[in-house]
Design an enzyme around this catalytic site. Structure first.
Site, PDB file in Angstrom:
ATOM      1  N   ASP A  73       0.861  -1.191   0.000  1.00 32.40           N
ATOM      2  CA  ASP A  73       0.000   0.000   0.000  1.00 32.40           C
ATOM      3  C   ASP A  73       0.902   1.249   0.000  1.00 32.40           C
ATOM      4  O   ASP A  73       2.137   1.130   0.121  1.00 32.40           O
ATOM      5  CB  ASP A  73      -0.907  -0.072   1.247  1.00 32.40           C
ATOM      6  CG  ASP A  73      -2.177   0.753   1.110  1.00 32.40           C
ATOM      7  OD1 ASP A  73      -2.544   1.109  -0.017  1.00 32.40           O
ATOM      8  OD2 ASP A  73      -2.813   1.024   2.149  1.00 32.40           O
TER       9      ASP A  73
ATOM     10  N   ASN B 250     -10.272  -0.935  -0.960  1.00 28.54           N
ATOM     11  CA  ASN B 250      -9.395  -1.073   0.209  1.00 28.54           C
ATOM     12  C   ASN B 250     -10.150  -0.942   1.529  1.00 28.54           C
ATOM     13  O   ASN B 250     -10.896   0.024   1.734  1.00 28.54           O
ATOM     14  CB  ASN B 250      -8.341   0.037   0.199  1.00 28.54           C
ATOM     15  CG  ASN B 250      -7.301  -0.139  -0.870  1.00 28.54           C
ATOM     16  OD1 ASN B 250      -7.362  -1.078  -1.657  1.00 28.54           O
ATOM     17  ND2 ASN B 250      -6.334   0.757  -0.898  1.00 28.54           N
TER      18      ASN B 250
ATOM     19  N   SER C  60     -13.619   1.807   4.680  1.00 24.20           N
ATOM     20  CA  SER C  60     -14.343   1.708   5.965  1.00 24.20           C
ATOM     21  C   SER C  60     -15.203   2.946   6.153  1.00 24.20           C
ATOM     22  O   SER C  60     -14.703   4.075   6.041  1.00 24.20           O
ATOM     23  CB  SER C  60     -13.354   1.603   7.129  1.00 24.20           C
ATOM     24  OG  SER C  60     -12.482   0.526   6.939  1.00 24.20           O
TER      25      SER C  60
HETATM   26  P1  13P Z   1      -9.932   2.614   5.445  1.00 21.87           P
HETATM   27  O1  13P Z   1      -8.981   2.628   6.614  1.00 21.87           O
HETATM   28  O2  13P Z   1     -10.831   3.798   5.466  1.00 21.87           O
HETATM   29  O3  13P Z   1     -10.645   1.331   5.315  1.00 21.87           O
HETATM   30  O4  13P Z   1      -9.027   2.812   4.126  1.00 21.87           O
HETATM   31  C1  13P Z   1      -8.138   1.801   3.739  1.00 21.87           C
HETATM   32  C2  13P Z   1      -7.265   2.229   2.625  1.00 21.87           C
HETATM   33  O5  13P Z   1      -7.688   2.898   1.709  1.00 21.87           O
HETATM   34  C3  13P Z   1      -5.875   1.759   2.643  1.00 21.87           C
HETATM   35  O6  13P Z   1      -5.096   2.344   1.642  1.00 21.87           O
END
Ligand code: 13P
Length: 279
Positions: A79, A224, A205
């Site tokens: 990531d 994600n 999220s």
């Molecule tokens: P969240 O923490 O909002 O689920 O986002 C995850 C994300 O985009 C990781 O790059």
């Protein structure tokens, strides 16, 4: 199948691969089991910080072990990363895809560095995710203000950067949405038209099912999820029963973490790639 082919398949068929930020081996193994149980592909992603803490060789080995134990269809992704040496380590250690996040740089530098990463990754058959605009909030120590992508710059980055998929900032943020998200769907829905590349939806999220469905219709092939998995992880640790077991039976704590990550992963895998019905 290679991860980039799988994302193209997702765009064609109208589903997305769930991509979870796994903070430990327990979490990776739980995600791999959820993918196996549902017989669907999943992406396990690591933060740059996790790789720095444990080395790419060790984290790559955790991933391969989890994948082998469950016989699941899993891809390993790095990531948000701006450190080219770390990206190179992950490429050498067997990652399927790496993200070069040049969204904080001016467009010329983002293109230039994305090109360098793509050349390095593609030589070893590894795919590359880029970013334009900026995802706000905080992800494992990296924080930023949300910034809306400019469609002309999005088109330029994709045409010149050699990317396989693209994260587009449209008001989405990592972590909890403190107020209702101010999502600019006009920007997101135009992104596939100007790039022709699978999109990556960050900040999953806290979004609603209707927002996920809309993002997948706009050609998001990867969605994600980090915060919700980490909440499950922490809730497992904090439960009164587990607090008592931390000293007496630590392996029970690992079991609790595994179970709660398994449940969250299964729910999202099925939400983005449902067994029955349409999104
Ligand atoms: P969240 O923490 O909002 O689920 O986002 C995850 C994300 O985009 C990781 O790059």
């Amino acid at each position: 199948m290679q991860i980039s082919d799988h994302m193209k398949d997702a765009v064609e068929k109208g589903y997305a691969l769930a991509a979870f930020n796994a903070p430990s081996f327990d979490a990776m193994s739980a995600i791999a089991k959820a993918a196996k149980v549902q017989d669907k592909p999943v992406i396990i992603q690591t933060s740059a910080r996790l790789v720095k803490q444990h080395t790419a060789d060790a984290v790559g080995q955790w991933f391969r072990t989890a994948k082998k134990i469950w016989g699941a269809q899993c891809y390993l992704h790095l990531d948000h990363c701006v450190d080219l040496a770390l990206i190179s380590d992950c490429i050498d250690a067997g990652w399927d895809m790496v993200m070069f996040d040049g969204s904080h740089f001016e467009i010329g530098k983002n293109i230039d560095l994305s090109q360098q990463v793509s050349a390095m990754a593609h030589r070893k058959g590894v795919a590359v995710e880029g970013e334009i605009g900026c995802i706000g909030g905080e992800e494992d120590g990296l924080s930023a203000d949300a910034n809306y992508a400019n469609p002309d710059e999005t088109a330029r980055l994709v045409a010149e950067g050699g990317l396989d998929c693209i994260a587009v900032g449209f008001g989405n943020v990592h972590g909890d949405y403190e107020t209702k998200a101010n999502l600019r769907w006009d920007i997101y829905e135009a992104a596939y038209d100007v790039t022709g590349l699978p999109l990556v939806l960050h900040g999953g999220s806290g979004l609603t099912d209707a927002e996920f469905a809309r993002a997948i219709r706009a050609k998001s092939a990867k969605v994600n999820i980090s915060t919700d998995l980490k909440k499950a992880y922490v809730q497992a640790l904090e439960s009164a029963e587990m607090k008592g077991k931390i000293l007496s039976a630590p392996s029970a704590v690992h079991d609790a973490i595994f179970e709660s990550c398994f449940d969250v992963a299964g729910t999202y895998i099925n939400k983005f790639n449902p067994t029955e019905g349409t999104l």
